[in-house]
Scaffold this motif. Sequence first.
Motif: not given
Length: 244
Positions: A132-133, A144-146, A167-169, A229-230
């Motif tokens: 999640g974020l 942050e994502a993990g 990341l898409e979300y 980047d995405w």
Amino acid sequence: MANSARDNIQERVPQRWGIDNTKVMLIPPDEYQDAAIARLLSDMETMKYLRFMTKPNGHTPEDAATRRKYRDGCQINNKEMVNFIIALKKSQIPGSIIDKIHEEEYFEPRNIPIDGGSISVDEPFIIVGCCGLSSVNSHDHSSEAGIILDARFWRSGISTVSLYLTLEYGFEYLNLHRIVLLTTGINVGMRGWMENVVGVKVESVRKDVIYMGDGTYIDSWDYAVLDNDWYGHSKQSLLERMKR
């Protein structure tokens, strides 16, 4: 993306959300999952690179419940997190791994409520991790994502799909500008994934920033994915990886 499209990012944070993908389900945390999450956080191989999160005698379901309630509060009340539990339907479990799954790990089919609807799970499923974020920040348009993934599913592609969806979300629904992913020097696999698949270089190495609880400290390797980047290369690279 213009900043006006990023106004009130935190207002877009859902109370309960899920994503039903052909390869994995990301579902909201619930009480029935606490024992499975406790087992996950207590497995030393799974937590090999996250030893600073472990407890000497492992995590209990009560510990997992406390963690869940805290994180729910950060999502529902503070709008600072988007929490997902990584789940696999029985038909989504790779054939090379399915014999390692114990019968008691399966949950019965059910409808899982999310904002505005539900995810219908029509076959037994298991819990294999969480992602999640966190630290969602409307002012800086950042987060942050993990991820924590059951070690039995490492190198199965599940982490790539789960982080892709996260990341898409973050970029395409919350309209974030920057998502940070943190790892450690010894987690060579994660560092290689960030550099060779996501296509970003380490942004900084913070020395002795993580206390291990045994009198020692380790470094944090910090990576950041920006929206350019995405949309420029990371999304397509991950999609190509997921086709393998």
